[in-house]
Motif scaffolding. Sequence first.
Motif, PDB file in Angstrom:
ATOM      1  N   MET A  99       0.911  -2.495  -1.329  1.00  0.00           N
ATOM      2  CA  MET A  99       0.426  -1.128  -1.548  1.00  0.00           C
ATOM      3  C   MET A  99       1.203  -0.111  -0.720  1.00  0.00           C
ATOM      4  SD  MET A  99      -1.685  -1.064  -3.960  1.00  0.00           S
ATOM      5  CE  MET A  99      -0.905  -2.459  -4.748  1.00  0.00           C
ATOM      6  N   GLU A 100       1.662  -0.543   0.450  1.00  0.00           N
ATOM      7  CA  GLU A 100       2.499   0.357   1.252  1.00  0.00           C
ATOM      8  C   GLU A 100       3.817   0.641   0.527  1.00  0.00           C
ATOM      9  OE1 GLU A 100       0.776  -0.686   5.704  1.00  0.00           O
ATOM     10  OE2 GLU A 100       2.689  -1.552   5.068  1.00  0.00           O
ATOM     11  N   GLU A 103       3.044   3.196  -2.152  1.00  0.00           N
ATOM     12  CA  GLU A 103       2.701   4.531  -1.635  1.00  0.00           C
ATOM     13  C   GLU A 103       3.890   5.476  -1.725  1.00  0.00           C
ATOM     14  OE1 GLU A 103       0.006   5.920  -0.589  1.00  0.00           O
ATOM     15  OE2 GLU A 103      -1.422   4.320  -0.118  1.00  0.00           O
ATOM     16  N   ASP A 108       0.293  12.252  -2.678  1.00  0.00           N
ATOM     17  CA  ASP A 108      -0.921  12.316  -1.880  1.00  0.00           C
ATOM     18  C   ASP A 108      -2.082  12.740  -2.787  1.00  0.00           C
ATOM     19  OD1 ASP A 108      -1.624  15.275  -1.613  1.00  0.00           O
ATOM     20  OD2 ASP A 108       0.524  15.226  -1.165  1.00  0.00           O
TER      21      ASP A 108
ATOM     22  N   ASN B   2      -3.732   7.731  -4.913  1.00  0.00           N
ATOM     23  CA  ASN B   2      -3.490   6.856  -3.766  1.00  0.00           C
ATOM     24  C   ASN B   2      -3.366   5.413  -4.244  1.00  0.00           C
ATOM     25  OD1 ASN B   2      -6.098   5.963  -4.251  1.00  0.00           O
ATOM     26  ND2 ASN B   2      -6.957   7.533  -2.905  1.00  0.00           N
ATOM     27  N   SER B   3      -3.024   4.589  -3.284  1.00  0.00           N
ATOM     28  CA  SER B   3      -2.745   3.208  -3.684  1.00  0.00           C
ATOM     29  C   SER B   3      -4.003   2.504  -4.199  1.00  0.00           C
ATOM     30  CB  SER B   3      -2.146   2.444  -2.506  1.00  0.00           C
ATOM     31  OG  SER B   3      -3.062   2.436  -1.434  1.00  0.00           O
TER      32      SER B   3
END
Lengths: 186, 171
Positions: A99-100, A103, A108, B2-3
């Motif tokens: 997930m990072e 991102e 946002d 978002n993730s």
Amino acid sequence: MIEDEKIIAMFFDRSEQGIRELDIKYGKVCRKLSYNIVHNRQDAEECVNDAYLGAWNAIPPAKPDPLLTYICKIVRNISLKIYYRKEAAKRNSTYTIAMEEIEACIADPNTVEAEIEVKELARIIENFLDTLTVKERVIFMRRYAYMDTYADIAKCVGISEKNVSVRLTLIRQKMKDYLIGKEVFL
Amino acid sequence: MNSKKFSEAISEVDDKYYEEVINYQATKSFKRRWLVALAAAIMTFSLIGAGAAISQYVDRVEMSERFEGIEHYDLSENKKIEISEVAEIGEIFIVPDAITTNREKITIKNNSSAEITVYLYSSDNDFNDAIQEMKIEGNSEKAFAGLSSRFLYHIGIVTNDTEQISVTITD
């Protein structure tokens, strides 16, 4: 190994042997998927057991085909719930790392796209997946749906880990461009 | 976005994308395929070499009792004869070896594009009197049938084209 149809038939007959057969056939895959998200053996075991219970309650009337996809989705959803519940304490699972990575190519939450519904986003992602080759799709889904490690993906698709890394970078860039094109975020 | 939302969306994508992953079989890499092909080629050449050596040995020393003293090619032993010769138009080309077979037919495969006429002779007869004859179109095959293993046979091939005669004779 017993066929999916027979396992489902046992569920329909309310035979608990169906759960045992399901575990014998797909338990390993389910535990691995869950572990890649929650990064804890005990939590993974509980997630898988909860998934079996979920399947037990849903079948019947559900008659999933293929069974593996069905159970994997349940395991994934339950594992994600556990993950987010314990998110603050855990920053080391494959899921966190995956997930990072993602991102970097998503915006946002304070932009227009924050309004987008999950289902609508899913359709957009499906359309994006359709632009990929089969191999690219498999790599992408293995990473972000099944939460596989680079090593596992490399083994599955027959390329090196480095190659997986490079391909995923390119796919993420493609997805970013695609999402921008669809004005999912600006 | 978002993730977490991304992750939820991934959970929502159609099952077919999940199934595709499960059913995906990695194709072997080119490098691996190349190595396998190379190994197979080496093995094939080795087998051909060994086969040729055995075939020559058998030809030289092993005669059936029935045809002792007569040099011949036993199709049932050696499986096939490959002929590749340039022939004059209309001139009969006789396959050098007399042939025996344990089966009731001899199959001729014409590997060239030109039609050929193939004659079957008994070793008892001269080459003006064929037992059977047949025309075979380019790149196809036919068989002489109703044969007996009690005889030695010769095969003659005629082409009306200047192309090279290229046939495979099998049991």
